[in-house]
Motif scaffolding. Structure first.
Motif, PDB file in Angstrom:
ATOM      1  N   UNK A  61      -0.227 -20.067   6.520  1.00 47.77           N
ATOM      2  CA  UNK A  61      -0.753 -20.781   5.353  1.00 47.77           C
ATOM      3  C   UNK A  61      -0.984 -19.902   4.136  1.00 47.77           C
ATOM      4  N   UNK A  62      -0.593 -18.611   4.202  1.00 48.10           N
ATOM      5  CA  UNK A  62      -0.954 -17.686   3.130  1.00 48.10           C
ATOM      6  C   UNK A  62       0.255 -17.051   2.456  1.00 48.10           C
ATOM      7  N   UNK A  63       0.042 -16.640   1.207  1.00 46.90           N
ATOM      8  CA  UNK A  63       1.053 -15.876   0.477  1.00 46.90           C
ATOM      9  C   UNK A  63       0.979 -14.393   0.820  1.00 46.90           C
ATOM     10  N   UNK A  64      -0.172 -13.943   1.292  1.00 46.75           N
ATOM     11  CA  UNK A  64      -0.364 -12.561   1.695  1.00 46.75           C
ATOM     12  C   UNK A  64      -1.567 -12.468   2.593  1.00 46.75           C
ATOM     13  N   UNK A  65      -1.573 -11.473   3.486  1.00 46.53           N
ATOM     14  CA  UNK A  65      -2.642 -11.327   4.470  1.00 46.53           C
ATOM     15  C   UNK A  65      -3.269  -9.945   4.368  1.00 46.53           C
ATOM     16  N   UNK A  66      -4.589  -9.914   4.376  1.00 46.04           N
ATOM     17  CA  UNK A  66      -5.330  -8.673   4.403  1.00 46.04           C
ATOM     18  C   UNK A  66      -5.876  -8.472   5.817  1.00 46.04           C
ATOM     19  N   UNK A  67      -5.544  -7.349   6.433  1.00 46.51           N
ATOM     20  CA  UNK A  67      -5.967  -7.066   7.806  1.00 46.51           C
ATOM     21  C   UNK A  67      -7.149  -6.095   7.778  1.00 46.51           C
ATOM     22  N   UNK A  68      -8.304  -6.566   8.251  1.00 47.94           N
ATOM     23  CA  UNK A  68      -9.511  -5.745   8.261  1.00 47.94           C
ATOM     24  C   UNK A  68     -10.226  -5.856   9.602  1.00 47.94           C
ATOM     25  N   UNK A  69      -9.452  -6.020  10.649  1.00 48.89           N
ATOM     26  CA  UNK A  69      -9.978  -6.082  12.016  1.00 48.89           C
ATOM     27  C   UNK A  69     -10.133  -4.665  12.571  1.00 48.89           C
ATOM     28  N   UNK A  70     -10.682  -4.484  13.776  1.00 50.71           N
ATOM     29  CA  UNK A  70     -10.747  -3.144  14.367  1.00 50.71           C
ATOM     30  C   UNK A  70      -9.371  -2.490  14.458  1.00 50.71           C
ATOM     31  N   UNK A 113       9.644  -4.740   5.651  1.00 51.86           N
ATOM     32  CA  UNK A 113       8.371  -5.413   5.428  1.00 51.86           C
ATOM     33  C   UNK A 113       7.640  -4.892   4.211  1.00 51.86           C
ATOM     34  N   UNK A 114       6.843  -5.756   3.616  1.00 50.99           N
ATOM     35  CA  UNK A 114       6.031  -5.386   2.457  1.00 50.99           C
ATOM     36  C   UNK A 114       4.604  -5.147   2.941  1.00 50.99           C
ATOM     37  N   UNK A 115       4.240  -3.876   3.117  1.00 46.36           N
ATOM     38  CA  UNK A 115       2.924  -3.524   3.642  1.00 46.36           C
ATOM     39  C   UNK A 115       2.276  -2.483   2.737  1.00 46.36           C
ATOM     40  N   UNK A 116       1.074  -2.768   2.281  1.00 50.71           N
ATOM     41  CA  UNK A 116       0.248  -1.838   1.524  1.00 50.71           C
ATOM     42  C   UNK A 116      -0.860  -1.343   2.438  1.00 50.71           C
ATOM     43  N   UNK A 117      -1.172  -0.050   2.368  1.00 55.13           N
ATOM     44  CA  UNK A 117      -2.261   0.517   3.170  1.00 55.13           C
ATOM     45  C   UNK A 117      -3.472   0.722   2.266  1.00 55.13           C
ATOM     46  N   UNK A 118      -4.636   0.315   2.758  1.00 54.72           N
ATOM     47  CA  UNK A 118      -5.834   0.274   1.929  1.00 54.72           C
ATOM     48  C   UNK A 118      -6.542   1.594   1.736  1.00 54.72           C
ATOM     49  N   UNK A 119      -5.901   2.530   1.069  1.00 57.20           N
ATOM     50  CA  UNK A 119      -6.583   3.742   0.622  1.00 57.20           C
ATOM     51  C   UNK A 119      -7.102   3.474  -0.788  1.00 57.20           C
ATOM     52  N   UNK A 120      -8.385   3.143  -0.891  1.00 55.15           N
ATOM     53  CA  UNK A 120      -8.909   2.572  -2.124  1.00 55.15           C
ATOM     54  C   UNK A 120      -8.877   3.526  -3.309  1.00 55.15           C
ATOM     55  N   UNK A 121      -8.828   4.834  -3.066  1.00 61.07           N
ATOM     56  CA  UNK A 121      -8.836   5.749  -4.210  1.00 61.07           C
ATOM     57  C   UNK A 121      -7.562   5.644  -5.041  1.00 61.07           C
ATOM     58  N   UNK A 122      -6.485   5.174  -4.446  1.00 57.26           N
ATOM     59  CA  UNK A 122      -5.247   4.983  -5.209  1.00 57.26           C
ATOM     60  C   UNK A 122      -5.380   3.848  -6.229  1.00 57.26           C
ATOM     61  N   UNK A 123      -6.488   3.103  -6.145  1.00 57.19           N
ATOM     62  CA  UNK A 123      -6.720   1.995  -7.061  1.00 57.19           C
ATOM     63  C   UNK A 123      -7.958   2.223  -7.928  1.00 57.19           C
ATOM     64  N   UNK A 124      -8.605   3.356  -7.757  1.00 54.99           N
ATOM     65  CA  UNK A 124      -9.779   3.703  -8.552  1.00 54.99           C
ATOM     66  C   UNK A 124      -9.328   4.069  -9.963  1.00 54.99           C
ATOM     67  N   UNK A 125      -9.864   3.428 -11.008  1.00 48.53           N
ATOM     68  CA  UNK A 125      -9.372   3.667 -12.369  1.00 48.53           C
ATOM     69  C   UNK A 125      -9.375   5.133 -12.793  1.00 48.53           C
ATOM     70  N   UNK A 126     -10.449   5.864 -12.513  1.00 49.99           N
ATOM     71  CA  UNK A 126     -10.510   7.268 -12.936  1.00 49.99           C
ATOM     72  C   UNK A 126      -9.504   8.122 -12.167  1.00 49.99           C
ATOM     73  N   UNK A 292       1.905  -7.126  -6.237  1.00 45.92           N
ATOM     74  CA  UNK A 292       2.975  -6.747  -5.303  1.00 45.92           C
ATOM     75  C   UNK A 292       3.556  -7.993  -4.630  1.00 45.92           C
ATOM     76  N   UNK A 293       2.692  -8.903  -4.209  1.00 49.83           N
ATOM     77  CA  UNK A 293       3.151 -10.148  -3.591  1.00 49.83           C
ATOM     78  C   UNK A 293       4.078 -10.905  -4.543  1.00 49.83           C
ATOM     79  N   UNK A 294       3.684 -10.929  -5.816  1.00 50.34           N
ATOM     80  CA  UNK A 294       4.446 -11.676  -6.814  1.00 50.34           C
ATOM     81  C   UNK A 294       5.708 -10.950  -7.260  1.00 50.34           C
TER      82      UNK A 294
END
Length: 329
Positions: A61-70, A113-126, A292-294
């Motif tokens: 049912x989704x355009x993209x999925x975020x995986x935050x399970x163990x 596959x289109x997979x992004x890994x959640x290393x949040x510093x790559x998205x930190x503005x500074x 990225x999805x778009x």
């Protein structure tokens, strides 16, 4: 756009809350393997959140999925979404160990596959701005990168046993961000650690304080430090020393440093933890994932990059155990 969130623990709930705040998100669908948990989380997020009973239903049912399970469940869930041709944003790490991650990355690439890994510093503005300046040559030749990564309070005991340890759980962010910024391979690692906060870390074969030296192919070095306890507040910052400039990220009124210089300002409301320190990064991560999805943006955190940081973390562990430097190329 409809975004699914698999796993509504602390991180997944944070992501879901950020998603419902974005105007381009039509609906956020939640799934959690614990019965009833997703429905409870959806009830606190307003009309644009809903829960589903199965992961397969979420993906469908989704355009993209975020995986935050163990972590142990990441390979299976990522493969399922990739097989369904649904883009994925997976919290780090993609897999619990290097062999499993190599297999996951190979599978993702084989299926394109289109997979992004959640290393949040790559998205930190500074941090993104720091990388731009490095790439533009504004810093000149990089001499040294120095990072601090200190928790305010030690994590809960139940988290420690499954965290992967200080090098893989905490310092992994520096091991991802610093090579990404410098743009050169790391050729040697040296790591040292100690248990100074709580003997519970020693009981699980971990350390609660560590320092790491990275040597890059071009001769620059990085000095990384991490601690599970900082009495003043959460401290995560970076300094880059170069031939043209010296730049810092994470140095502001929240930085938990008490200077002894006369007239120096005291820290104001130091961050209590990483969700607060990196709030803008996490929101931006969601925005970039949607781009990225778009098809309007390149993937800034591809799976193969996460192999680099995990290999460096493994080298850190080997160096800590042997008290010797470890070659990485």
């Amino acid at each position: 756009m409809r975004i699914g969130v698999a796993g509504v623990g602390r991180i997944g709930s944070m992501h879901a809350s950020n998603l419902v705040s974005l105007p381009d998100v039509e609906q956020v669908l939640l799934f959690d393997p614990v019965p009833g948990r997703a429905y409870q989380a959806a009830g606190g997020l307003g009309d644009r959140a809903a829960a589903v009973d199965t992961y397969e239903g979420l993906v469908a049912d989704c355009d993209g999925v975020l995986v935050a399970t163990p972590t142990a469940s990441h390979p299976h869930l990522v493969r399922g979404a990739v097989a369904a041709r649904v883009p994925v944003l997976c919290e780090k790490p993609l897999a619990p160990d290097l062999a499993a991650m190599e297999a996951v990355v190979a599978g993702i690439e084989a299926m394109d596959g289109q997979v992004m890994v959640g290393f949040q510093r790559r998205f930190d503005p500074a941090t993104v701005e720091l990388r731009r300046r490095l790439r533009a040559g504004e810093v000149g030749t990089v001499y040294l990168v120095r990072t601090v990564n200190n928790d305010h309070l030690p994590p809960a005991g139940e988290f420690l046993a499954t965290s992967g340890g200080l090098f893989r759980d905490c310092l992994i962010h520096d091991l991802d961000a610093v090579p990404w910024l410098v743009g050169e391979p790391v050729v040697e690692v040296y790591a040292s650690g100690a248990v100074l906060v709580d003997q519970a870390f020693a009981e699980i074969g971990d350390v609660d304080n560590a320092v790491v030296t990275l040597r890059f192919a071009g001769g620059a070095h990085a000095l990384l430090s991490a601690s599970r306890h900082d009495p003043v507040g959460y401290d995560c910052r970076m300094e880059v020393f170069g031939s043209k400039d010296t730049l810092a990220v994470g140095v502001d009124e929240h930085t938990p440093l008490n200077s002894l210089e006369p007239g120096a300002p005291r820290p104001v409301a130091p961050w209590p933890g990483f969700p607060e320190r990196y709030h803008h990064a996490y929101v931006n991560e969601m925005r970039v994932f949607m781009e990225v999805i778009a098809g309007r943006a390149e993937n800034p955190s591809p799976p193969r990059d996460s192999l680099t940081s995990l290999r460096l973390a493994a080298a850190c562990e080997e160096s800590w155990r042997t008290a010797l430097p470890v070659r990485t190329v």
